[in-house]
Design an enzyme around this catalytic site. Structure first.
Site, PDB file in Angstrom:
ATOM      1  N   HIS A   1       0.843  -1.203   0.000  1.00 14.08           N
ATOM      2  CA  HIS A   1       0.000   0.000   0.000  1.00 14.08           C
ATOM      3  C   HIS A   1       0.874   1.248   0.000  1.00 14.08           C
ATOM      4  CE1 HIS A   1       0.682  -1.425   4.121  1.00 14.08           C
ATOM      5  NE2 HIS A   1       0.734  -0.151   4.491  1.00 14.08           N
TER       6      HIS A   1
ATOM      7  N   HIS B   1       1.046   5.052   1.270  1.00 13.47           N
ATOM      8  CA  HIS B   1       0.477   6.053   2.174  1.00 13.47           C
ATOM      9  C   HIS B   1       0.528   7.419   1.483  1.00 13.47           C
ATOM     10  CE1 HIS B   1       0.661   3.780   6.086  1.00 13.47           C
ATOM     11  NE2 HIS B   1       1.576   3.087   5.432  1.00 13.47           N
TER      12      HIS B   1
HETATM   13  P1  5GP Z   1       1.787  -0.016   7.441  1.00 16.83           P
HETATM   14  O1  5GP Z   1       2.235   0.203   8.852  1.00 16.83           O
HETATM   15  O2  5GP Z   1       1.601  -1.493   7.143  1.00 16.83           O
HETATM   16  O3  5GP Z   1       2.602   0.704   6.410  1.00 16.83           O
HETATM   17  O4  5GP Z   1       0.369   0.668   7.344  1.00 16.83           O
HETATM   18  C1  5GP Z   1      -0.825   0.002   7.573  1.00 16.83           C
HETATM   19  C2  5GP Z   1      -1.882   1.069   7.775  1.00 16.83           C
HETATM   20  O5  5GP Z   1      -3.148   0.463   7.690  1.00 16.83           O
HETATM   21  C3  5GP Z   1      -1.793   1.750   9.150  1.00 16.83           C
HETATM   22  O6  5GP Z   1      -1.546   3.139   8.959  1.00 16.83           O
HETATM   23  C4  5GP Z   1      -3.139   1.466   9.793  1.00 16.83           C
HETATM   24  O7  5GP Z   1      -3.660   2.564  10.503  1.00 16.83           O
HETATM   25  C5  5GP Z   1      -4.018   1.107   8.601  1.00 16.83           C
HETATM   26  N1  5GP Z   1      -5.060   0.123   8.893  1.00 16.83           N
HETATM   27  C6  5GP Z   1      -4.900  -1.046   9.577  1.00 16.83           C
HETATM   28  N2  5GP Z   1      -6.076  -1.710   9.640  1.00 16.83           N
HETATM   29  C7  5GP Z   1      -6.987  -0.948   8.983  1.00 16.83           C
HETATM   30  C8  5GP Z   1      -8.388  -1.111   8.707  1.00 16.83           C
HETATM   31  O8  5GP Z   1      -9.035  -2.084   9.078  1.00 16.83           O
HETATM   32  N3  5GP Z   1      -8.979  -0.114   7.999  1.00 16.83           N
HETATM   33  C9  5GP Z   1      -8.301   0.989   7.565  1.00 16.83           C
HETATM   34  N4  5GP Z   1      -8.995   1.904   6.891  1.00 16.83           N
HETATM   35  N5  5GP Z   1      -6.985   1.178   7.806  1.00 16.83           N
HETATM   36  C10 5GP Z   1      -6.349   0.218   8.511  1.00 16.83           C
END
Ligand code: 5GP
Ligand code: ZN
Length: 137
Positions: free
Chosen positions: A99, A101
């Site tokens: 993903h 950001h």
């Molecule tokens: P990472 O730390 O893997 O780069 O980012 C994962 C992101 O996904 C985090 O910023 C977290 O807040 C978001 N996230 C995790 N679970 C969910 C969810 O169920 N729904 C949404 N909309 N965001 C989520």
């Protein structure tokens, strides 16, 4: 992947606030935003990270981010934005579905994009560049 939270979002098994979608990609609000409007861009298909995702799918993600980011900035009246992809636990990746950001930024929002920088010792910079150059496949 059945236990992947973003695959659940793709299938509407988990609700999401979608701001853009097409047949390959979805952009939706991060549930715990760094700033309001923090948006995530994902492919509908499950790939773990930047190394797993096919180049053309990654290119498509960037294209969607380029379309959505100005809308995030405009709607949030932001002054700029960060784009980032975490890869692996050490980088902060918590969800193993690749993903992007998109984080809207405001002057004086008191967030630091990066922690403070270090310095190379004498000769270390050249040696580091050589190590990386030699490792490129
Ligand atoms: P990472 O730390 O893997 O780069 O980012 C994962 C992101 O996904 C985090 O910023 C977290 O807040 C978001 N996230 C995790 N679970 C969910 C969810 O169920 N729904 C949404 N909309 N965001 C989520
Ligand atoms: Zn997934």
């Amino acid at each position: 992947m059945s236990d992947c939270v973003f695959c659940k979002i793709v299938k509407w098994e988990t609700p999401s606030q979608r701001v853009y979608e097409d047949d390959q990609y979805i952009a939706f609000l991060d549930i715990n935003p760094i700033n309001p409007g923090h948006t995530l861009v994902i492919p509908r298909d499950h790939y773990e990270n930047v190394l797993d995702v096919p180049e053309e799918v990654l290119a498509g993600m960037i294209k969607i981010a380029k379309k959505v980011a100005p809308a995030v900035v405009g709607a949030m009246k932001a002054d700029g934005f960060n784009i980032g992809i975490n890869n692996g636990r050490a980088s902060g990746q918590l969800v193993d579905h690749v993903h992007i950001h998109i984080i809207p930024r405001h002057e004086n929002d008191n967030l630091k994009s990066w922690p403070s920088r270090s310095r190379y010792a004498d000769g270390e910079m050249g040696a580091t560049a050589k190590k990386i150059k030699d490792a490129i496949k």
